[in-house]
Design an enzyme around this catalytic site. Structure first.
Site, PDB file in Angstrom:
ATOM      1  N   GLY A  53      -0.889  -3.430  -2.511  1.00  0.00           N
ATOM      2  CA  GLY A  53      -0.732  -4.706  -1.838  1.00  0.00           C
ATOM      3  C   GLY A  53      -0.445  -4.571  -0.271  1.00  0.00           C
ATOM      4  O   GLY A  53      -0.904  -3.665   0.345  1.00  0.00           O
ATOM      5  N   ARG A  71      -8.974   1.308  -0.498  1.00  0.00           N
ATOM      6  CA  ARG A  71      -9.583   1.476  -1.894  1.00  0.00           C
ATOM      7  C   ARG A  71     -11.068   1.990  -1.949  1.00  0.00           C
ATOM      8  O   ARG A  71     -11.145   2.361  -3.192  1.00  0.00           O
ATOM      9  CB  ARG A  71      -9.642  -0.326  -2.161  1.00  0.00           C
ATOM     10  N   LYS A 127       8.411 -13.541  -0.748  1.00  0.00           N
ATOM     11  CA  LYS A 127       9.306 -14.404  -1.681  1.00  0.00           C
ATOM     12  C   LYS A 127       9.749 -13.701  -2.941  1.00  0.00           C
ATOM     13  O   LYS A 127       9.101 -12.766  -3.708  1.00  0.00           O
ATOM     14  CB  LYS A 127       8.132 -15.528  -2.286  1.00  0.00           C
ATOM     15  N   GLY A 146      -0.597  -6.366  -7.416  1.00  0.00           N
ATOM     16  CA  GLY A 146      -0.326  -7.257  -8.797  1.00  0.00           C
ATOM     17  C   GLY A 146      -0.126  -6.506  -9.888  1.00  0.00           C
ATOM     18  O   GLY A 146       0.516  -6.978 -10.728  1.00  0.00           O
TER      19      GLY A 146
END
Length: 407
Positions: free
Chosen positions: A364, A35, A200, A388
């Site tokens: 991510g 980043r 998930k 996200g």
């Protein structure tokens, strides 16, 4: 949306840049500079144009109070190395240190303010409290540049409220991220392959809904695959499963059949005796996951070699690929092969790309995984800095940090 361009007159002006410098730290050491590297072009361009650059960012979740372990001080050092120029560090965000540091900047110099989230106003739910903090930030600058794509989905003072107080522009990074995301949504070259992993299904409900309308094939790996396998009637041992999402997954499978979208699931899995980097492990077919040395107590930690090859071949044949989420527990070498195979396929596709081909790693854990496995950002068409935010954009949601720039 106004975009920062080289002809914008910034010389001698104070420019507040909201970057995303939320890097992983271990014992005070930055373990992934991705980043920082991605944020540098906008900061460098402003400094070279003679601006007095005031960089703001957050690190971790300190919940509105100073946490020494989450100071941006080590980030200031790393940012200076990446820019090849000094970076002054203010020991607070809008207090005495910030004001004096900014006042001391000459044209072309850069300062980084302390962690925004040390201030409760940054993430306050009360709009008035957030606006008051934004006002104090805005007093430090003449212009605002939004360049933290990883936070544009957040309704926060430095993302949204400051943009209402100053002339505001999208930075190089945000403009690039938006362009790539819109291309995935609106005009992907076909075949369009989507690879989804991570733990998930519930984390990716919206993006699955959206991409089922657009993709030609969805490949599912990672921990989320076991909810898909259970929904199809497979025994999965002690593998991760979201029982409350089984009906949702069956709905996805039905929707894919109706729309002619292929959902490709693994046909073999790397099973382990326990969740441990040195656990005994073996490869099993998906219809025999409990008929193994570990029986019902075994759990899946990676897609198997046949599946990894199948995923890689489909990715290599596509002209647009979006990948979000590792295929297994890549942090453990024994369970990193599936993620590595997908990364290598995307690397090969990018290296031999024809006009119009695009490979996107969706930020991510995916971005962390490819760097941890030794790949560089240049190996791919685009590595998103916003996990996200990238997913919410692809879901078709309105992102507050982008909406405010569009007026």
């Amino acid at each position: 949306m106004q975009i920062l361009t080289p002809d914008l007159p910034v010389a001698g002006r104070r420019v507040l840049v909201r970057s995303d410098l939320n890097v992983p730290l271990h014992d005070g050491r930055i373990t992934d500079r991705g980043r920082i590297i991605a944020s540098a072009p906008t900061i460098r361009a402003l400094a070279e144009a003679g601006a007095r650059v005031v960089v703001t960012a957050h690190l971790g979740r300190p919940k509105g109070e100073p946490v020494p372990e989450l100071s941006l001080a080590p980030v200031a050092t790393a940012l200076a190395e990446e820019l090849g120029r000094p970076v002054a560090f203010a020991q607070d965000t809008v207090g005495e240190s910030a004001r004096s540091t900014v006042a001391g900047l000459a044209d072309g110099e850069v300062a980084l303010l302390e962690n925004l989230r040390f201030e409760p106003g940054e993430t306050a739910k009360d709009p008035g409290e957030r606006a008051a903090f934004a006002q104090r930030l805005a007093e430090l600058a003449d212009l605002f540049v939004s360049d933290g794509f990883g936070v544009v989905h957040r309704e926060q003072a430095s993302v949204v409220d400051v943009a209402r107080l100053l002339p505001s522009y999208a930075g190089v990074l945000v403009a690039s991220e938006v362009e790539v995301s819109r291309r995935l949504l609106e005009d992907p070259a076909r075949p369009f392959a989507v690879i989804l992993g991570g733990s998930k299904v519930s984390d990716k409900l919206g993006v699955i809904d959206s991409l089922l309308e657009r993709a030609d094939v969805l490949m599912i790996g990672g921990g989320m695959v076991f909810t898909f396998l259970r929904a199809q009637g497979h025994a999965i041992g002690a593998s991760l499963v979201e029982e409350d999402q089984l009906d949702t997954v069956r709905g996805y499978l039905a929707k894919a059949r109706e729309r002619g979208v292929e959902i490709l699931l693994p046909d073999d899995i790397v099973m382990a005796a326990s969740f441990d980097r040195d656990a005994a492990h073996w490869v099993a077919d998906v219809d025999a996951l409990e008929q193994t040395p570990g029986g019902a107590a075994a759990l899946g930690l990676d897609i198997g070699p046949r599946s990894a090859q199948a995923f890689a071949e489909r990715a290599a044949a596509a002209r647009t690929v979006f990948w979000n989420g590792p295929m297994g527990v890549f942090e453990f070498p024994a369970f990193a092969a599936g993620t590595r195979a997908v990364a290598e396929a995307l690397t090969a596709a990018h290296g031999g790309r024809e006009d119009g081909r695009l490979t996107v790693v969706g930020g991510g854990d995916s971005a962390a995984a490819v760097r941890a496995l030794g790949f560089s950002d240049d190996d791919f068409g685009h590595i998103s800095t916003g996990g996200g935010a990238s997913l919410e954009f692809l879901e078709g949601r309105t992102l507050p940090g982008l909406a405010v720039l569009e007026g």
